[in-house]
Write a protein that holds these residues in place. Sequence first.
Motif, short mmCIF file in Angstrom:
data_model
loop_
_atom_site.label_atom_id
_atom_site.label_comp_id
_atom_site.label_asym_id
_atom_site.label_seq_id
_atom_site.Cartn_x
_atom_site.Cartn_y
_atom_site.Cartn_z
N UNK A 54 0.83 -1.21 0.00
CA UNK A 54 0.00 0.00 0.00
C UNK A 54 0.87 1.26 0.00
N UNK A 55 0.24 2.38 -0.37
CA UNK A 55 0.92 3.69 -0.33
C UNK A 55 0.75 4.39 1.01
N UNK A 56 0.28 3.67 2.00
CA UNK A 56 0.00 4.24 3.33
C UNK A 56 1.30 4.32 4.14
N UNK A 57 2.24 5.15 3.68
CA UNK A 57 3.60 5.14 4.18
C UNK A 57 3.72 5.36 5.69
N UNK A 90 -2.79 9.24 3.94
CA UNK A 90 -3.70 8.14 4.24
C UNK A 90 -5.17 8.47 4.10
N UNK A 91 -5.52 9.51 3.32
CA UNK A 91 -6.94 9.84 3.16
C UNK A 91 -7.26 9.99 1.68
N UNK A 92 -7.96 11.03 1.27
CA UNK A 92 -8.40 11.13 -0.11
C UNK A 92 -8.43 12.58 -0.54
N UNK A 93 -8.20 12.81 -1.84
CA UNK A 93 -8.22 14.17 -2.37
C UNK A 93 -6.82 14.63 -2.73
N UNK A 94 -6.74 15.88 -3.15
CA UNK A 94 -5.45 16.47 -3.53
C UNK A 94 -5.59 17.98 -3.53
#
Length: 382
Positions: free
Chosen positions: A35-38, A235-239
């Motif tokens: 995952x990209x959840x670094x 770890x969430x959503x959007x940009x």
Amino acid sequence: MPDFPKKLSAKLEQRATSNALRSFKPQSNLVDFSSNDYLGFSQSETIFQKAHELLTETKNTKNGSGGSRLLTGNYALIEKTEKHIAAFHNAQSALIFNSGYDANVGFFQSVPQRSDVILFDELCHASIRDGIGLSNARSFKFGHNDVEELEKLLEKFTTDGIDIYVVTESVFSMDGDSPNLEELAKIGRTHNAFLVIDEAHALGVFGHHGNGLVQALGLENEFFARIMTFGKGLGCHGSAILGSIELQSYLINFARSFIYTTALPPHSAAVISCAYRQLEIDGESLGKLRENILHFNREKNRLGLKPIFVYSKSAIQCAVIPGNDSVRSVAKLLQEKGFDVRPILSPTVPEGQERLRICIHAFNSEDEITRLLIELSAKLFG
């Protein structure tokens, strides 16, 4: 209803024949190296609770925004979050988009004009390429991280009346490597080019408080636009697109992926806000991530695996194992040993450049990293 189109069936069959057919995978209890959840923020109960508290304090009880930001979908919390993001990144403005894909498509569709030129790294993300495809500007790629080829293109196209946009990423998603940003900034100044950078995989990984590679190098004033994506380190959503006040105003008026979509709901804005605040106070997670990246590279070298890996100091580490069948086989063995490592197949990467994409996290232990690499070494060499 008519039968499924034969031409589409043929394309699916072709993917299946080349062992490249994509499908959903069920969630697993394997050790997460994919995952990209670094920083582990997507799993953070602290951020979850703080977001709930923020919504309660601000009396946000809506489940959705109700419309586009330009109609009924604007609200105080999202504007406050944008101001916080801009301050955190030392930018004049931040404009939130629904995803990194939307941000890149909206920027490149609207900003470069018909008489302009876009010069982009050949390994730029699909969202950048799709946005460029919607632009009226001419576009040309340059070799990956090749500043000499870029400078030749700049010399060719630099002329009165043409604005040139140079596009790259601070951490490339399929290689994990980075361009020489100081050299890029120097070239940009020399040719009066507008520099645009996607920092999706640098946010939460590089810089003071994880604010990105551009700020880590003190180059934020050299870039016309920075795209920050929240689905990785935060770890969430959007940009958000960072830039000048004028750029924000322009995007609000002309970026179709911003104008013609329902705005993110208040809950999303609250999570983004709280994730940024967590970055500011949680030095422990960032420190552990950096220690794990160093440990991975030391163990990779100790076990003789360095030659197959793309050079990277980021959380993305890629072992090139050519051939869809071959890389699938290695990934399957690692999964059977308890490690969630995914193969990256062609056509996502060029044929012959298939690879294992290993993502390092703050929550991985050094023992897990060592055991993963021992299993990889045994499969390849032993």
